[in-house]
Design an enzyme around this catalytic site. Structure first.
Site, mmCIF file in Angstrom:
data_model
loop_
_atom_site.group_PDB
_atom_site.id
_atom_site.type_symbol
_atom_site.label_atom_id
_atom_site.label_comp_id
_atom_site.label_asym_id
_atom_site.label_seq_id
_atom_site.Cartn_x
_atom_site.Cartn_y
_atom_site.Cartn_z
ATOM 1 N N LYS A 24 0.821 -1.223 0.000
ATOM 2 C CA LYS A 24 0.000 0.000 0.000
ATOM 3 C C LYS A 24 0.850 1.265 0.000
ATOM 4 O O LYS A 24 0.419 2.307 -0.489
ATOM 5 C CB LYS A 24 -0.894 0.033 1.236
ATOM 6 C CG LYS A 24 -1.669 -1.235 1.504
ATOM 7 C CD LYS A 24 -2.772 -1.440 0.525
ATOM 8 C CE LYS A 24 -3.519 -2.717 0.838
ATOM 9 N NZ LYS A 24 -4.770 -2.839 0.142
HETATM 10 C C1 LIG Z 1 -0.916 -7.875 2.287
HETATM 11 C C2 LIG Z 1 -2.045 -7.768 1.325
HETATM 12 N N1 LIG Z 1 -2.083 -8.600 0.282
HETATM 13 C C3 LIG Z 1 -3.090 -8.570 -0.607
HETATM 14 C C4 LIG Z 1 -4.153 -7.681 -0.474
HETATM 15 C C5 LIG Z 1 -5.238 -7.666 -1.498
HETATM 16 O O1 LIG Z 1 -5.045 -6.602 -2.400
HETATM 17 P P1 LIG Z 1 -6.293 -5.974 -3.168
HETATM 18 O O2 LIG Z 1 -7.242 -5.518 -2.108
HETATM 19 O O3 LIG Z 1 -5.718 -4.845 -3.935
HETATM 20 O O4 LIG Z 1 -6.857 -7.044 -4.004
HETATM 21 C C6 LIG Z 1 -4.149 -6.791 0.609
HETATM 22 C C7 LIG Z 1 -5.229 -5.792 0.813
HETATM 23 O O5 LIG Z 1 -5.562 -5.020 0.012
HETATM 24 C C8 LIG Z 1 -3.069 -6.812 1.502
HETATM 25 O O6 LIG Z 1 -3.015 -5.943 2.499
HETATM 26 N N1 LIG Z 2 -6.640 -5.283 2.229
HETATM 27 C C1 LIG Z 2 -6.966 -3.916 2.336
HETATM 28 C C2 LIG Z 2 -8.427 -3.641 2.197
HETATM 29 C C3 LIG Z 2 -8.655 -2.291 1.604
HETATM 30 O O1 LIG Z 2 -8.171 -2.309 0.312
HETATM 31 P P1 LIG Z 2 -7.895 -1.042 -0.590
HETATM 32 O O2 LIG Z 2 -6.754 -1.462 -1.438
HETATM 33 O O3 LIG Z 2 -9.129 -0.785 -1.329
HETATM 34 O O4 LIG Z 2 -7.525 0.118 0.270
HETATM 35 C C4 LIG Z 2 -6.354 -3.355 3.600
HETATM 36 O O5 LIG Z 2 -5.312 -3.830 3.957
HETATM 37 O O6 LIG Z 2 -6.867 -2.477 4.221
#
Ligand SMILES: Cc1ncc(COP(=O)(O)O)c(C=O)c1O
Ligand SMILES: N[C@@H](CCOP(=O)(O)O)C(=O)O
Length: 465
Positions: A112
């Site tokens: 993120k």
């Molecule tokens: C460590 C981790 N892996 C994978 C995901 C999944 O990614 P996305 O929500 O973009 O599909 C998340 C949350 O978003 C996450 O925090």
């Molecule tokens: N897995 C995510 C959930 C929110 O996802 P986002 O990519 O839409 O912000 C988290 O870790 O918070």
């Protein structure tokens, strides 16, 4: 570049407008009006660039007139200068044509940071010289929260309210949020799951009592700028593995469908992508949708991969829109049906459109632990559980191309699960080494619009004071 809503009736905005708005006013998500493309020669020319230079090059067409190219590059250099690895998102070889793309070298140890470090700077840049204030509301299943808080803590003109599901994030994830004591940071543990938190965020955007008084914005991947920044590492990795001459496959641990949608955007921009593997845990709505056309909600199950404990994947709407001839009215009707019944059938066009590029796999807790254990035994690498879900899925894939598994979090964020699977407890990196000695601040509230909206209204600073 102009941005249109997936539901067709919100105002068309430029990049600055779409970034500040976060969610479209018709409840849809902003997407670029057209996909910019790079020729094979332009992709090949990315080879010698640093991560920040690559980022500026890929994002330029999306940003349009909202920033000059010098401003964009300077923001990228600042954002990626905060990463602890010189390559920002390094590739690590695991075996023949098996690679990990480590996305966790940012300040909060998850992918993120790649987007949110930039988004924090974009907010600041777009607010400078205005009397606008932003009230950011976000939902997290663990990682977005800390990355967003790190990106905006202490910034003038911004309040952030971050909702996480009580008791459903790891101790490290929770403390990375609740130990940030800046006055503009508000942590709320909701008595519910992540889907409820995400639905509450969307409900607050639709609530005139809040949207009329505060300038609301989003840090979740509903905000286009998040995804735009994530497109970059697909190019960065693929070019290092032989693109544009050689296609590359990516396996992506998936929850809200943001990360893998960024891979889809890279492919639409001309990057040769052999396959995108959507790897889910037992919360497998996306696997059912892509393999059988059945996008229907179940109950969220709590797992050792809490960040993926999601049933309603916000960004799937962007894919359905793009594969459904970009018909906003039709998509709005499809999403209304989903909101009412909890279930949606993909149209033939949507299924066929997805099947060329996407494949999917559901990986349960045993297979996830096995992938962690085997990888550790064979290579010495300690994976985080989310990465292990995607690696297990990648190993089921038969494709004549290098396969890159996205390593989305540092294993120390999930020490208990890692230790159970491998016998090794990863140490917290130095930048968060004292996390368990810090004071925490967080309120717990029921998962209702009245409770959460009321709290935001009481604690946020109105736009016009
Ligand atoms: C460590 C981790 N892996 C994978 C995901 C999944 O990614 P996305 O929500 O973009 O599909 C998340 C949350 O978003 C996450 O925090
Ligand atoms: N897995 C995510 C959930 C929110 O996802 P986002 O990519 O839409 O912000 C988290 O870790 O918070």
């Amino acid at each position: 570049m102009r941005y249109v809503s997936t539901r067709g009736s919100a105002p068309v905005l430029d990049f600055r407008g779409a970034t500040l708005a976060g969610l479209a006013s018709d409840g849809g998500l902003y997407v670029p009006e057209t996909w910019p493309t790079l020729s094979a020669g332009e992709i090949a020319n990315l080879a010698g660039l640093s991560y920040a230079q690559t980022a500026a090059r890929i994002m330029t067409p999306f940003v349009g007139d909202s920033l000059t190219s010098d401003e964009l590059l300077a923001l990228c250099e600042t954002a990626y200068g905060r990463f602890s690895h010189a390559a920002v998102t390094p590739l690590v070889q695991l075996g023949h044509d098996q690679w990990l793309l480590e996305l966790f070298h940012g300040p909060t140890l998850a992918f993120k940071d790649v987007a949110l470090q930039l988004l924090g700077l974009l907010f600041e840049r777009f607010l400078t010289g205005t009397d606008q204030r932003l009230t950011i509301i976000g939902a997290t299943s663990g990682d977005t929260g800390s990355a967003a808080i790190d990106a905006v803590a202490g910034r003038a003109g911004i309040d952030i309210f971050m909702l996480h599901p009580l008791g459903r994030v790891s101790d490290v994830q929770r403390r990375q949020m609740t130990t940030v004591l800046s006055p503009n940071v508000h942590n709320i543990a909701i008595e519910g799951d992540f889907d409820q938190a995400q639905a509450l965020v969307k409900a607050m955007f639709a609530d005139p009592a809040l949207s009329g008084r505060f300038t609301l914005s989003a840090v979740n991947s509903i905000n286009w700028a998040r995804l735009m920044a994530q497109v970059v590492y697909y190019f960065y990795a693929a070019v290092r593995l032989g693109a544009p001459e050689r296609a590359v496959a990516f396996s992506v641990p998936t929850g809200n469908f943001g990360d893998v949608f960024a891979g889809y955007v890279a492919a639409r921009m001309g990057l040769p992508v052999a396959k995108l593997v959507v790897a889910t845990n037992v919360n497998d709505i996306l696997h059912r949708a892509l393999s059988a056309g059945d996008y229907s909600k179940g109950t969220v199950q709590q797992t050792a991969t809490p960040s993926m404990d999601i049933q309603v994947s916000s960004n799937f709407e962007r894919l359905l829109f793009d594969l459904g001839d970009r018909d906003g009215a039709a998509l709005a009707a499809q999403m209304r049906g989903f909101d009412t019944s909890g279930s949606l059938r993909l149209t033939n066009a949507q299924r066929e459109g997805a099947s060329g590029l996407f494949t999917s796999a559901r990986v349960d807790g045993d297979d996830m632990a096995l992938a962690m254990r085997r990888t550790h035994d064979r290579t010495g690498h300690v994976l985080d559980p989310h990465t292990a879900i995607a690696l297990a899925a990648a190993q089921r894939l038969e494709v004549d191309a290098p396969v890159v598994t996205l390593a989305t979090a540092h294993p120390a964020k999930f020490g208990d699960a890692v230790e159970r699977a491998t016998g090794v407890r990863p140490a917290l990196p130095g930048r968060v080494g004292d996390l368990f000695e810090r004071e925490e601040r967080c309120v717990t509230l029921p998962a209702t619009l009245a409770a959460i909206g009321g709290y935001v209204a009481e604690h946020a600073t109105p736009t016009l004071v």
